[in-house]
Scaffold this motif. Structure first.
Motif, PDB file in Angstrom:
ATOM      1  N   TYR A   1       0.795  -1.239   0.099  1.00 43.13           N
ATOM      2  CA  TYR A   1       0.032  -0.158   0.060  1.00 43.13           C
ATOM      3  C   TYR A   1       0.848   1.176  -0.072  1.00 43.13           C
ATOM      4  O   TYR A   1       2.105   1.392   0.068  1.00 43.13           O
ATOM      5  CB  TYR A   1      -0.849   0.100   1.295  1.00 43.13           C
TER       6      TYR A   1
ATOM      7  N   SER B   1      -4.265   6.080   3.236  1.00 44.89           N
ATOM      8  CA  SER B   1      -3.461   5.146   2.347  1.00 44.89           C
ATOM      9  C   SER B   1      -4.202   4.737   1.080  1.00 44.89           C
ATOM     10  O   SER B   1      -5.603   4.722   1.218  1.00 44.89           O
ATOM     11  CB  SER B   1      -3.084   3.770   3.362  1.00 44.89           C
TER      12      SER B   1
ATOM     13  N   LEU C   1       3.426   0.977   2.771  1.00 45.28           N
ATOM     14  CA  LEU C   1       3.137   0.022   3.662  1.00 45.28           C
ATOM     15  C   LEU C   1       3.258  -1.290   3.106  1.00 45.28           C
ATOM     16  O   LEU C   1       2.948  -1.666   2.206  1.00 45.28           O
ATOM     17  CB  LEU C   1       1.860   0.155   3.822  1.00 45.28           C
TER      18      LEU C   1
ATOM     19  N   ASN D   1       1.189  -4.543   8.584  1.00 44.48           N
ATOM     20  CA  ASN D   1       1.917  -3.835   7.403  1.00 44.48           C
ATOM     21  C   ASN D   1       2.218  -2.465   7.717  1.00 44.48           C
ATOM     22  O   ASN D   1       1.906  -1.366   7.760  1.00 44.48           O
ATOM     23  CB  ASN D   1       0.469  -3.241   6.743  1.00 44.48           C
TER      24      ASN D   1
ATOM     25  N   ASN E   1       4.037  -1.736  15.626  1.00 45.06           N
ATOM     26  CA  ASN E   1       4.986  -1.545  14.846  1.00 45.06           C
ATOM     27  C   ASN E   1       6.010  -0.600  15.716  1.00 45.06           C
ATOM     28  O   ASN E   1       5.076   0.340  16.352  1.00 45.06           O
ATOM     29  CB  ASN E   1       5.234  -1.061  13.366  1.00 45.06           C
TER      30      ASN E   1
ATOM     31  N   ASP F   1       5.120  -6.328  13.514  1.00 43.12           N
ATOM     32  CA  ASP F   1       4.438  -7.171  14.462  1.00 43.12           C
ATOM     33  C   ASP F   1       4.758  -7.618  15.840  1.00 43.12           C
ATOM     34  O   ASP F   1       5.054  -8.663  16.048  1.00 43.12           O
ATOM     35  CB  ASP F   1       4.379  -8.456  13.356  1.00 43.12           C
TER      36      ASP F   1
ATOM     37  N   TYR G   1      -1.859  -0.899  13.748  1.00 39.83           N
ATOM     38  CA  TYR G   1      -2.687  -1.065  12.412  1.00 39.83           C
ATOM     39  C   TYR G   1      -4.048  -2.073  12.576  1.00 39.83           C
ATOM     40  O   TYR G   1      -3.897  -3.281  12.895  1.00 39.83           O
ATOM     41  CB  TYR G   1      -1.672  -2.102  11.461  1.00 39.83           C
TER      42      TYR G   1
ATOM     43  N   LEU H   1      -6.501  -1.485   8.085  1.00 41.25           N
ATOM     44  CA  LEU H   1      -6.012  -0.342   7.252  1.00 41.25           C
ATOM     45  C   LEU H   1      -6.400   0.866   7.973  1.00 41.25           C
ATOM     46  O   LEU H   1      -5.971   1.968   7.200  1.00 41.25           O
ATOM     47  CB  LEU H   1      -6.809  -0.764   5.864  1.00 41.25           C
TER      48      LEU H   1
END
Lengths: 122, 107
Positions: A35, A52, A100, A107, B34, B50, B91, B94
């Motif tokens: 992305y 995004s 991403l 992600n 992250n 992750d 995250y 999205l």
């Protein structure tokens, strides 16, 4: 290795539309592995995700900015773009574009542009 | 929206110290977390993805752990070049949120 570069005006007048473009090199913006995103950082403050996009055109926006943001992609130019309307001084920030990495999980933003400062002032 | 609470906001430590930063999510995000390092005037750099996976090329003194709502970032032995601001980032379908950042200084 991907490289990303932001471009656009460094000064925008209040109430006008901020427009930035991110040019991707070292890989295809049409890759299914990524992305593409925009993040901003007001001077001296933290990071804020703007939105995004996937190469197909699917977009995902920060709910707090959604009414003013449009992100688009131009696969022929390997670029994606940001438009932020009705800007105020609060939109003054360094704007980053980033990739991403589409993996199972979080992600992450793995490649970043150097950032471009946009000042909103008359 | 998922909110991320990162602490402390600033931290002073000596070279060689073990440094720990925490990040708490307002709801369960599994391991979709992250960590980034940002030096002054530079773009952020991905360190951990992750929750616990070290990005390629990142020194092994950096590590991450946690799942659900509570996460930890650790530098096992602080080096002078680690002076920076560190951010967590979640995250969720999205939609993305960053923590407020932790500014790390050398004592």
């Amino acid at each position: 290795q991907l490289q990303l570069q932001e471009s656009g005006p460094g000064l925008v007048k209040p109430s006008e539309t901020l427009s930035l473009t991110c040019t991707v090199s070292g890989g295809s913006i049409s890759s299914s592995s990524y992305y593409w995103g925009w993040i901003r950082q007001p001077p001296g403050k933290g990071l804020e995700w703007i939105g995004s996009i996937y190469y197909s055109g699917s977009t995902y926006y920060n709910p707090s900015l959604k009414s003013r943001v449009t992100i688009s992609v131009d696969t022929s130019k390997n670029q994606f773009s940001l438009k932020l309307s009705s800007v105020t001084a609060a939109d003054t920030a360094v704007y980053y574009c980033a990739s991403l990495k589409r993996i199972v999980g979080a992600n992450p933003f793995d490649y970043w542009g150097q950032g471009t400062l946009v000042t909103v002032s008359s | 929206d998922i909110q991320m609470t990162q602490s402390p906001s600033s931290l002073s430590a000596s070279v060689g110290d073990r440094v720990t930063i925490t990040c708490q999510a307002s709801q369960d995000i599994s391991n979709y977390l992250n960590w980034y390092q940002q030096k002054p005037g530079k773009a952020p750099k991905l360190l951990i993805y992750d929750a616990s996976n070290l990005e390629t090329g990142v020194p092994s003194r950096f590590s991450g752990s946690g799942s659900g709502t509570d996460f930890t970032f650790t530098i096992s032995s602080l080096q002078p070049e680690d002076i920076a601001t560190y951010y967590c980032q979640q995250y969720d379908n999205l939609l993305i949120t960053f923590g407020q950042g932790t500014r790390l200084e050398i004592k």
